[in-house]
Motif scaffolding. Sequence first.
Motif, PDB file in Angstrom:
ATOM      1  N   GLY A  26       0.784  -1.229   0.000  1.00 35.36           N
ATOM      2  CA  GLY A  26       0.000   0.000   0.000  1.00 35.36           C
ATOM      3  C   GLY A  26       0.816   1.279   0.000  1.00 35.36           C
ATOM      4  N   PHE A  27       2.132   1.163  -0.055  1.00 27.92           N
ATOM      5  CA  PHE A  27       2.989   2.343  -0.122  1.00 27.92           C
ATOM      6  C   PHE A  27       4.313   1.918  -0.741  1.00 27.92           C
ATOM      7  CE2 PHE A  27       6.012   1.579   3.413  1.00 27.92           C
ATOM      8  CZ  PHE A  27       5.389   0.509   4.051  1.00 27.92           C
ATOM      9  N   THR A  28       5.145   2.907  -1.057  1.00 29.91           N
ATOM     10  CA  THR A  28       6.440   2.629  -1.663  1.00 29.91           C
ATOM     11  C   THR A  28       7.416   2.248  -0.559  1.00 29.91           C
ATOM     12  OG1 THR A  28       5.960   4.226  -3.416  1.00 29.91           O
ATOM     13  CG2 THR A  28       8.250   3.512  -3.158  1.00 29.91           C
ATOM     14  N   PHE A  29       7.521   0.955  -0.322  1.00 29.45           N
ATOM     15  CA  PHE A  29       8.291   0.432   0.810  1.00 29.45           C
ATOM     16  C   PHE A  29       9.733   0.935   0.796  1.00 29.45           C
ATOM     17  CE2 PHE A  29       9.175  -2.423   4.198  1.00 29.45           C
ATOM     18  CZ  PHE A  29      10.377  -3.085   3.933  1.00 29.45           C
ATOM     19  N   SER A  30      10.339   0.958  -0.373  1.00 28.29           N
ATOM     20  CA  SER A  30      11.758   1.314  -0.476  1.00 28.29           C
ATOM     21  C   SER A  30      12.022   2.781  -0.161  1.00 28.29           C
ATOM     22  CB  SER A  30      12.277   0.983  -1.874  1.00 28.29           C
ATOM     23  OG  SER A  30      11.545   1.701  -2.856  1.00 28.29           O
ATOM     24  N   ALA A  31      10.981   3.575  -0.046  1.00 26.04           N
ATOM     25  CA  ALA A  31      11.147   5.007   0.198  1.00 26.04           C
ATOM     26  C   ALA A  31      11.086   5.374   1.677  1.00 26.04           C
ATOM     27  CB  ALA A  31      10.081   5.799  -0.562  1.00 26.04           C
ATOM     28  N   ASN A  32      10.744   4.406   2.512  1.00 28.33           N
ATOM     29  CA  ASN A  32      10.513   4.711   3.925  1.00 28.33           C
ATOM     30  C   ASN A  32      11.449   3.932   4.846  1.00 28.33           C
ATOM     31  OD1 ASN A  32       7.717   5.132   2.540  1.00 28.33           O
ATOM     32  ND2 ASN A  32       7.629   6.281   4.460  1.00 28.33           N
ATOM     33  N   ALA A  33      11.972   4.622   5.849  1.00 31.89           N
ATOM     34  CA  ALA A  33      12.588   3.899   6.946  1.00 31.89           C
ATOM     35  C   ALA A  33      11.505   3.105   7.669  1.00 31.89           C
ATOM     36  CB  ALA A  33      13.271   4.872   7.902  1.00 31.89           C
ATOM     37  N   MET A  34      11.913   2.019   8.278  1.00 34.42           N
ATOM     38  CA  MET A  34      10.985   1.155   9.006  1.00 34.42           C
ATOM     39  C   MET A  34      11.552   0.869  10.382  1.00 34.42           C
ATOM     40  SD  MET A  34       8.458   0.554   6.873  1.00 34.42           S
ATOM     41  CE  MET A  34       7.643  -0.824   7.686  1.00 34.42           C
ATOM     42  N   THR A  35      10.673   0.626  11.314  1.00 35.10           N
ATOM     43  CA  THR A  35      11.065   0.466  12.712  1.00 35.10           C
ATOM     44  C   THR A  35      10.373  -0.741  13.320  1.00 35.10           C
ATOM     45  OG1 THR A  35      11.522   2.816  13.047  1.00 35.10           O
ATOM     46  CG2 THR A  35      10.897   1.563  14.996  1.00 35.10           C
ATOM     47  N   TRP A  36      11.057  -1.390  14.239  1.00 37.33           N
ATOM     48  CA  TRP A  36      10.446  -2.399  15.100  1.00 37.33           C
ATOM     49  C   TRP A  36      10.303  -1.784  16.492  1.00 37.33           C
ATOM     50  CZ3 TRP A  36       8.365  -6.863  13.465  1.00 37.33           C
ATOM     51  CH2 TRP A  36       8.800  -7.415  12.253  1.00 37.33           C
ATOM     52  N   VAL A  37       9.119  -1.910  17.033  1.00 38.23           N
ATOM     53  CA  VAL A  37       8.795  -1.436  18.379  1.00 38.23           C
ATOM     54  C   VAL A  37       8.194  -2.618  19.139  1.00 38.23           C
ATOM     55  CG1 VAL A  37       7.336   0.121  19.733  1.00 38.23           C
ATOM     56  CG2 VAL A  37       8.384   0.934  17.611  1.00 38.23           C
ATOM     57  N   ARG A  38       8.479  -2.719  20.415  1.00 34.97           N
ATOM     58  CA  ARG A  38       7.898  -3.815  21.193  1.00 34.97           C
ATOM     59  C   ARG A  38       7.218  -3.295  22.457  1.00 34.97           C
ATOM     60  NH1 ARG A  38      13.407  -6.933  23.392  1.00 34.97           N
ATOM     61  NH2 ARG A  38      14.084  -5.311  24.852  1.00 34.97           N
ATOM     62  N   GLN A  39       6.319  -4.117  22.961  1.00 34.90           N
ATOM     63  CA  GLN A  39       5.635  -3.787  24.204  1.00 34.90           C
ATOM     64  C   GLN A  39       5.564  -5.025  25.075  1.00 34.90           C
ATOM     65  OE1 GLN A  39       1.627  -2.150  23.918  1.00 34.90           O
ATOM     66  NE2 GLN A  39       1.962  -1.042  25.824  1.00 34.90           N
ATOM     67  N   ALA A  40       6.277  -4.989  26.169  1.00 36.74           N
ATOM     68  CA  ALA A  40       6.271  -6.091  27.123  1.00 36.74           C
ATOM     69  C   ALA A  40       4.987  -6.047  27.950  1.00 36.74           C
ATOM     70  CB  ALA A  40       7.490  -6.001  28.024  1.00 36.74           C
ATOM     71  N   PRO A  41       4.595  -7.172  28.513  1.00 37.19           N
ATOM     72  CA  PRO A  41       3.356  -7.202  29.305  1.00 37.19           C
ATOM     73  C   PRO A  41       3.376  -6.166  30.423  1.00 37.19           C
ATOM     74  CG  PRO A  41       4.167  -9.423  28.924  1.00 37.19           C
ATOM     75  CD  PRO A  41       5.233  -8.494  28.418  1.00 37.19           C
ATOM     76  N   GLY A  42       2.362  -5.329  30.476  1.00 37.04           N
ATOM     77  CA  GLY A  42       2.231  -4.341  31.525  1.00 37.04           C
ATOM     78  C   GLY A  42       3.172  -3.163  31.427  1.00 37.04           C
ATOM     79  N   LYS A  43       3.878  -3.037  30.300  1.00 35.22           N
ATOM     80  CA  LYS A  43       4.835  -1.945  30.144  1.00 35.22           C
ATOM     81  C   LYS A  43       4.516  -1.105  28.913  1.00 35.22           C
ATOM     82  CE  LYS A  43       8.626  -4.189  32.584  1.00 35.22           C
ATOM     83  NZ  LYS A  43      10.095  -4.475  32.599  1.00 35.22           N
ATOM     84  N   GLY A  44       5.226  -0.012  28.767  1.00 33.57           N
ATOM     85  CA  GLY A  44       5.020   0.880  27.635  1.00 33.57           C
ATOM     86  C   GLY A  44       5.744   0.404  26.389  1.00 33.57           C
ATOM     87  N   LEU A  45       5.609   1.181  25.338  1.00 27.60           N
ATOM     88  CA  LEU A  45       6.259   0.862  24.084  1.00 27.60           C
ATOM     89  C   LEU A  45       7.764   1.116  24.187  1.00 27.60           C
ATOM     90  CD1 LEU A  45       3.668   2.536  21.706  1.00 27.60           C
ATOM     91  CD2 LEU A  45       4.000   0.084  22.038  1.00 27.60           C
ATOM     92  N   GLU A  46       8.535   0.235  23.560  1.00 26.87           N
ATOM     93  CA  GLU A  46       9.984   0.366  23.548  1.00 26.87           C
ATOM     94  C   GLU A  46      10.485   0.281  22.116  1.00 26.87           C
ATOM     95  OE1 GLU A  46      14.060  -1.782  25.314  1.00 26.87           O
ATOM     96  OE2 GLU A  46      12.163  -2.866  25.323  1.00 26.87           O
ATOM     97  N   TRP A  47      11.197   1.288  21.683  1.00 25.86           N
ATOM     98  CA  TRP A  47      11.834   1.261  20.365  1.00 25.86           C
ATOM     99  C   TRP A  47      12.924   0.201  20.364  1.00 25.86           C
ATOM    100  CZ3 TRP A  47      17.044   2.868  19.473  1.00 25.86           C
ATOM    101  CH2 TRP A  47      17.438   2.831  18.132  1.00 25.86           C
ATOM    102  N   VAL A  48      12.969  -0.606  19.289  1.00 23.93           N
ATOM    103  CA  VAL A  48      13.946  -1.691  19.187  1.00 23.93           C
ATOM    104  C   VAL A  48      15.017  -1.379  18.146  1.00 23.93           C
ATOM    105  CG1 VAL A  48      14.275  -4.125  18.623  1.00 23.93           C
ATOM    106  CG2 VAL A  48      12.257  -3.410  19.937  1.00 23.93           C
ATOM    107  N   THR A  49      14.573  -1.096  16.916  1.00 20.98           N
ATOM    108  CA  THR A  49      15.526  -0.826  15.842  1.00 20.98           C
ATOM    109  C   THR A  49      14.846  -0.082  14.717  1.00 20.98           C
ATOM    110  OG1 THR A  49      17.062  -1.841  14.241  1.00 20.98           O
ATOM    111  CG2 THR A  49      15.075  -3.077  14.742  1.00 20.98           C
ATOM    112  N   THR A  50      15.603   0.764  14.032  1.00 22.23           N
ATOM    113  CA  THR A  50      15.146   1.441  12.822  1.00 22.23           C
ATOM    114  C   THR A  50      16.072   1.087  11.677  1.00 22.23           C
ATOM    115  OG1 THR A  50      14.085   3.284  13.981  1.00 22.23           O
ATOM    116  CG2 THR A  50      14.777   3.684  11.720  1.00 22.23           C
TER     117      THR A  50
END
Length: 123
Positions: A26-50
Amino acid sequence: EAQLVESGGGSVQPGGSLRLSCAASGFTFSANAMTWVRQAPGKGLEWVTTIFSDGASVKYADSVKGRFTGSRDNDKNTLYLEMTSLKPQDTAVYYCVKNSGGPNPTNWYFASWGQGTQVIVSS
């Protein structure tokens, strides 16, 4: 409209490995940086990698540096997260996220999210 579908989560013992995938459309994948974010049980969002748009530059959180590898295949519109030496504290829902905001990383924001894939690290 951007669509992101994660896969590859599951249960693994400490010290084990998993590979997550994120199929983008649905978008030009090669044009965008992408990120992995995780959320542990009972905790907030944590940036993992871009992973920058060309895949040549990858940034990591200190908590995963040396154990996780972010990559992408722009021909297949797919993002990856290779996770090794997994620890119980890596247990979380992992989200694939599309970055938007132009060429300057300081202007980036999280524009689209996948539904997430669960990773459980337990003996």
